[in-house]
Design a protein around this motif. Structure first.
Motif, PDB file in Angstrom:
ATOM      1  N   THR A   1       0.796  -1.149  -0.001  1.00 28.97           N
ATOM      2  CA  THR A   1       0.037   0.088  -0.077  1.00 28.97           C
ATOM      3  C   THR A   1       0.781   1.211   0.006  1.00 28.97           C
ATOM      4  O   THR A   1       2.189   1.326   0.421  1.00 28.97           O
TER       5      THR A   1
ATOM      6  N   GLN B   1       0.577   3.438   2.053  1.00 25.78           N
ATOM      7  CA  GLN B   1       0.785   3.763   3.442  1.00 25.78           C
ATOM      8  C   GLN B   1       1.842   2.956   3.808  1.00 25.78           C
ATOM      9  O   GLN B   1       2.788   3.573   4.759  1.00 25.78           O
ATOM     10  N   GLN B   2       1.829   1.718   3.610  1.00 28.62           N
ATOM     11  CA  GLN B   2       3.087   0.912   4.120  1.00 28.62           C
ATOM     12  C   GLN B   2       4.540   1.528   3.452  1.00 28.62           C
ATOM     13  O   GLN B   2       5.401   1.518   3.973  1.00 28.62           O
TER      14      GLN B   2
ATOM     15  N   ASP C   1       5.527   4.572   5.245  1.00 30.77           N
ATOM     16  CA  ASP C   1       5.942   4.259   6.697  1.00 30.77           C
ATOM     17  C   ASP C   1       7.709   3.507   6.472  1.00 30.77           C
ATOM     18  O   ASP C   1       8.274   4.088   7.184  1.00 30.77           O
TER      19      ASP C   1
ATOM     20  N   SER D   1       6.111  10.869   3.601  1.00 29.54           N
ATOM     21  CA  SER D   1       4.595  10.916   3.794  1.00 29.54           C
ATOM     22  C   SER D   1       3.735  10.185   2.558  1.00 29.54           C
ATOM     23  O   SER D   1       4.241  10.028   1.450  1.00 29.54           O
ATOM     24  N   THR D   2       2.623   9.831   3.147  1.00 26.54           N
ATOM     25  CA  THR D   2       1.834   9.233   2.008  1.00 26.54           C
ATOM     26  C   THR D   2       1.495  10.137   0.924  1.00 26.54           C
ATOM     27  O   THR D   2       1.194   9.774  -0.119  1.00 26.54           O
TER      28      THR D   2
END
Length: 128
Positions: free
Chosen positions: A22, A24-25, A28, A33-34
Motif C-alpha cells: 500500500t 501507506q506501507q 512508513d 509521507s503518504t
C-alpha cells in the motif's frame, strides 16, 4: 530529453501494486509521507535522486526500469524474460530439463509455422 514524471509515477505505482504494497506501507517503510507517495505516483512531484534510489531499492527494481517506457517493445521483451526467469527459479533440474525440451519443440514449431528465421543462440555467438 526531460524525464516523464507521469510515466515514472505510473511505473512506481504499478510496481508497488505488483508487490501488494500500500502507499501507506511504502511511506512508513521509507520514512516518507503518504501524500508524497501519492504525488510521485501521479507524476505531479519530482523526487530527489536519493529518494528515487531508495524507492527503486524498496520496490526490488532499479531506476532504469522505473524511468523506462513500458510500451517500448524492448522493455516489454526484457520484462517477459524477467517474468519467465522468476517462474523458473523454483524448478528443480528435472523439471527444467523437461521445460527446456518443451520450449525447444515449441520454438521450432513456431519458426516453421510463421517462417521466423532462427536467431543464433547466446552460446553460438560466444563461439565466434
Amino acid at each position: 530529453m526531460p524525464l516523464d514524471y507521469k510515466m515514472i509515477g505510473t511505473n512506481i505505482k504499478n510496481r508497488r501494486k505488483e508487490l501488494n504494497i500500500t502507499q501507506q506501507q511504502m511511506a512508513d517503510d521509507l520514512f516518507l509521507s503518504t501524500s508524497l507517495i501519492s504525488k510521485l505516483e501521479r507524476g505531479v512531484k519530482p523526487v530527489s535522486l536519493d529518494t528515487f534510489h531508495s524507492i527503486a531499492e524498496y520496490l526490488h527494481t532499479n531506476i532504469a526500469t522505473l524511468t523506462a517506457d513500458p510500451n517500448d517493445p524492448c522493455i516489454q521483451h526484457n520484462q517477459l524474460i524477467s517474468e519467465i526467469d522468476a517462474m523458473l527459479e523454483d524448478l528443480d533440474n528435472r523439471h527444467l530439463r523437461i521445460l527446456n525440451q518443451l520450449m525447444k519443440t515449441y520454438t521450432k514449431q513456431i519458426q516453421e509455422l510463421y517462417s521466423v528465421p532462427e536467431r543464433p543462440s547466446r552460446t553460438d555467438s560466444k563461439k565466434t
